[in-house]
Design a protein around this motif. Structure first.
Motif, PDB file in Angstrom:
ATOM      1  N   ASN A  67       0.823  -1.217   0.000  1.00  0.00           N
ATOM      2  CA  ASN A  67       0.000   0.000   0.000  1.00  0.00           C
ATOM      3  C   ASN A  67       0.849   1.257   0.000  1.00  0.00           C
ATOM      4  OD1 ASN A  67      -2.381  -1.558   0.068  1.00  0.00           O
ATOM      5  ND2 ASN A  67      -2.280  -1.701   2.297  1.00  0.00           N
ATOM      6  N   GLY A  68       1.938   1.224  -0.754  1.00  0.00           N
ATOM      7  CA  GLY A  68       2.802   2.380  -0.886  1.00  0.00           C
ATOM      8  C   GLY A  68       3.775   2.595   0.263  1.00  0.00           C
ATOM      9  N   LYS A  69       3.756   1.725   1.270  1.00  0.00           N
ATOM     10  CA  LYS A  69       4.645   1.863   2.424  1.00  0.00           C
ATOM     11  C   LYS A  69       5.740   0.801   2.350  1.00  0.00           C
ATOM     12  CE  LYS A  69       1.251   3.734   5.637  1.00  0.00           C
ATOM     13  NZ  LYS A  69       0.579   3.495   6.923  1.00  0.00           N
ATOM     14  N   LEU A  96       0.643  -1.214   9.862  1.00  0.00           N
ATOM     15  CA  LEU A  96       1.027  -2.491   9.266  1.00  0.00           C
ATOM     16  C   LEU A  96      -0.046  -3.038   8.329  1.00  0.00           C
ATOM     17  CD1 LEU A  96       2.597  -4.267  12.381  1.00  0.00           C
ATOM     18  CD2 LEU A  96       3.730  -2.881  10.625  1.00  0.00           C
ATOM     19  N   SER A  97       0.328  -4.042   7.568  1.00  0.00           N
ATOM     20  CA  SER A  97      -0.578  -4.733   6.652  1.00  0.00           C
ATOM     21  C   SER A  97      -1.033  -6.047   7.289  1.00  0.00           C
ATOM     22  CB  SER A  97       0.155  -5.041   5.344  1.00  0.00           C
ATOM     23  OG  SER A  97      -0.531  -6.020   4.603  1.00  0.00           O
ATOM     24  N   ALA A  98      -2.336  -6.233   7.435  1.00  0.00           N
ATOM     25  CA  ALA A  98      -2.859  -7.474   8.021  1.00  0.00           C
ATOM     26  C   ALA A  98      -2.534  -8.692   7.169  1.00  0.00           C
ATOM     27  CB  ALA A  98      -4.368  -7.357   8.229  1.00  0.00           C
ATOM     28  N   LYS A  99      -2.358  -8.491   5.875  1.00  0.00           N
ATOM     29  CA  LYS A  99      -2.069  -9.607   4.974  1.00  0.00           C
ATOM     30  C   LYS A  99      -0.594 -10.009   4.998  1.00  0.00           C
ATOM     31  CE  LYS A  99      -2.478 -11.011   0.144  1.00  0.00           C
ATOM     32  NZ  LYS A  99      -2.879 -10.605  -1.207  1.00  0.00           N
ATOM     33  N   HIS A 100       0.301  -9.046   5.183  1.00  0.00           N
ATOM     34  CA  HIS A 100       1.729  -9.307   5.031  1.00  0.00           C
ATOM     35  C   HIS A 100       2.539  -9.247   6.318  1.00  0.00           C
ATOM     36  CE1 HIS A 100       1.281  -9.222   0.701  1.00  0.00           C
ATOM     37  NE2 HIS A 100       0.557  -8.122   0.839  1.00  0.00           N
TER      38      HIS A 100
END
Length: 106
Positions: free
Chosen positions: A17-19, A66-70
């Motif tokens: 997501n761009g982060k 953070l990303s819940a998927k990664h």
């Protein structure tokens, strides 16, 4: 009175997501240091941090970038053995079995 939290995490080494990895890791550090209380980080994926927040709120704050998927994060208070966890944890039942209370974060 502040609680002491143990925080462990894994941030995927990719842009999500761009982060970037570094931006997402830094978001954890910024979140857990927000109150400017005790803090220790000499390892790559484990912190000790003090906070006036309850375990669930502390975990939500720490994992907000953070990303819940990664990515994944687990924060617990050793004084009451409460756990808040987030993200791509393959065996949450095993993790939760070590604690008196465990809350999965959205």
């Amino acid at each position: 009175m502040a609680s002491t939290y143990c925080v462990t995490f894994r941030v995927a080494d990719q842009t999500v997501n761009g982060k970037t990895y570094n931006e997402r890791r830094q978001s954890i550090i910024d979140a857990v240091r927000k109150e400017d209380l005790g803090y220790w980080e000499e390892t790559t994926s484990f912190f000790l941090a003090e906070s006036n927040l309850d375990t669930t709120t502390f975990g939500k704050t720490a994992s907000a970038g953070l990303s819940a998927k990664h990515d994944m994060l687990a924060a617990f208070d050793p004084s009451d053995m409460s756990l808040a966890y987030f993200g791509a944890i393959d065996h949450p039942d095993v993790l939760a079995s070590f604690f008196k209370t465990a809350k999965k974060l959205p």
